[in-house]
Motif scaffolding. Structure first.
Motif, PDB file in Angstrom:
ATOM      1  N   ILE A 156      46.849  34.240  35.624  1.00 30.14           N
ATOM      2  CA  ILE A 156      45.538  34.176  34.339  1.00 30.14           C
ATOM      3  C   ILE A 156      46.061  33.552  33.400  1.00 30.14           C
ATOM      4  O   ILE A 156      47.283  33.735  32.564  1.00 30.14           O
ATOM      5  CB  ILE A 156      45.047  35.471  34.197  1.00 30.14           C
ATOM      6  N   TRP A 178      39.615  39.950  35.450  1.00 28.25           N
ATOM      7  CA  TRP A 178      38.967  39.067  36.968  1.00 28.25           C
ATOM      8  C   TRP A 178      38.846  40.394  37.682  1.00 28.25           C
ATOM      9  O   TRP A 178      40.072  41.203  37.804  1.00 28.25           O
ATOM     10  CB  TRP A 178      39.672  38.160  37.171  1.00 28.25           C
ATOM     11  N   TRP A 189      29.685  40.703  31.835  1.00 23.59           N
ATOM     12  CA  TRP A 189      29.918  40.063  33.205  1.00 23.59           C
ATOM     13  C   TRP A 189      29.467  38.619  33.480  1.00 23.59           C
ATOM     14  O   TRP A 189      28.355  38.493  33.127  1.00 23.59           O
ATOM     15  CB  TRP A 189      29.449  41.240  34.380  1.00 23.59           C
ATOM     16  N   TRP A 206      36.628  48.762  36.078  1.00 22.61           N
ATOM     17  CA  TRP A 206      35.523  47.661  36.110  1.00 22.61           C
ATOM     18  C   TRP A 206      34.468  48.449  35.113  1.00 22.61           C
ATOM     19  O   TRP A 206      33.699  47.597  34.186  1.00 22.61           O
ATOM     20  CB  TRP A 206      34.608  47.251  37.218  1.00 22.61           C
ATOM     21  N   GLU A 261      31.392  31.761  35.607  1.00 26.38           N
ATOM     22  CA  GLU A 261      32.353  31.361  36.499  1.00 26.38           C
ATOM     23  C   GLU A 261      32.087  30.184  37.076  1.00 26.38           C
ATOM     24  O   GLU A 261      30.894  29.955  37.578  1.00 26.38           O
ATOM     25  CB  GLU A 261      32.709  32.452  37.299  1.00 26.38           C
ATOM     26  N   ARG A 302      37.140  41.449  41.835  1.00 24.50           N
ATOM     27  CA  ARG A 302      36.565  40.727  42.987  1.00 24.50           C
ATOM     28  C   ARG A 302      36.003  41.778  44.000  1.00 24.50           C
ATOM     29  O   ARG A 302      36.404  43.047  43.866  1.00 24.50           O
ATOM     30  CB  ARG A 302      37.541  40.198  43.834  1.00 24.50           C
ATOM     31  N   TYR A 339      34.348  36.709  43.144  1.00 27.09           N
ATOM     32  CA  TYR A 339      35.207  36.964  42.051  1.00 27.09           C
ATOM     33  C   TYR A 339      34.406  36.736  40.695  1.00 27.09           C
ATOM     34  O   TYR A 339      33.483  35.989  40.588  1.00 27.09           O
ATOM     35  CB  TYR A 339      36.304  35.816  42.067  1.00 27.09           C
ATOM     36  N   TYR A 340      34.593  37.911  39.960  1.00 23.28           N
ATOM     37  CA  TYR A 340      33.729  37.908  38.565  1.00 23.28           C
ATOM     38  C   TYR A 340      34.783  37.989  37.503  1.00 23.28           C
ATOM     39  O   TYR A 340      35.582  38.679  37.491  1.00 23.28           O
ATOM     40  CB  TYR A 340      33.060  39.365  38.650  1.00 23.28           C
ATOM     41  N   CYS A 341      34.500  37.397  36.304  1.00 21.95           N
ATOM     42  CA  CYS A 341      35.093  37.563  35.266  1.00 21.95           C
ATOM     43  C   CYS A 341      34.415  38.467  34.372  1.00 21.95           C
ATOM     44  O   CYS A 341      33.244  38.701  34.374  1.00 21.95           O
ATOM     45  CB  CYS A 341      35.594  36.480  34.167  1.00 21.95           C
ATOM     46  N   LEU A 368      41.548  31.637  36.487  1.00 21.51           N
ATOM     47  CA  LEU A 368      42.405  32.544  37.327  1.00 21.51           C
ATOM     48  C   LEU A 368      43.188  31.391  38.507  1.00 21.51           C
ATOM     49  O   LEU A 368      42.219  31.029  39.311  1.00 21.51           O
ATOM     50  CB  LEU A 368      41.572  33.538  38.244  1.00 21.51           C
ATOM     51  N   CYS A 377      36.363  30.779  33.855  1.00 21.18           N
ATOM     52  CA  CYS A 377      35.316  31.593  33.152  1.00 21.18           C
ATOM     53  C   CYS A 377      34.971  30.985  31.884  1.00 21.18           C
ATOM     54  O   CYS A 377      35.854  31.276  31.025  1.00 21.18           O
ATOM     55  CB  CYS A 377      35.685  32.990  33.192  1.00 21.18           C
TER      56      CYS A 377
END
Length: 123
Positions: free
Chosen positions: A70, A36, A113, A107, A6, A38, A94-96, A81, A22
């Protein structure tokens, strides 16, 4: 091996915009869903949205619907994003994430990740 990286986080004032990227590698992403998520301090990891790589269908949490978008770039294996009208409550890491097959808002159902990128929205 699938890797997700990311970028694009930072500090922005309320009402502003940021675009997170990402970059995905090591897989055939046509058959993947990209999510995505968070994580804010003291809160559970939260679903933000997802995109089905093949076809580009998108799905959003109610909290971001109408503000976040997105998209994906097939040529560069990158998912974006776009975050508009940011609020202080959007502050989080924030994670993809990626999973084979359909999308999910859970998740725990994502296998791969990224390292996360910090987004801070000041009031």
């Amino acid at each position: 091996q699938v890797q997700l990286v990311e970028s694009g986080g930072g500090l922005v004032q309320a009402g502003g915009s940021l675009r997170l990227s990402c970059a995905a590698s090591g897989g055939t992403f046509s058959y993947y869903a990209m999510g995505w998520f968070r994580k804010a301090p003291g809160k559970e990891r939260e679903f933000v949205g997802a995109i089905i790589w093949y076809g580009g269908n998108t799905y959003y949490a109610d909290s971001v619907k109408g503000r976040f978008t997105i998209s994906r770039d097939n040529a560069n294996n990158t998912v974006y994003l776009q975050m508009n009208s940011l609020k202080p409550e959007d502050t989080a890491v924030y994670y993809c994430a990626a999973r084979a097959g359909s999308w999910s808002s859970k998740w725990s159902e994502y296998v791969y990740w990224g390292q996360g990128t910090q987004v801070t929205v000041s009031s």
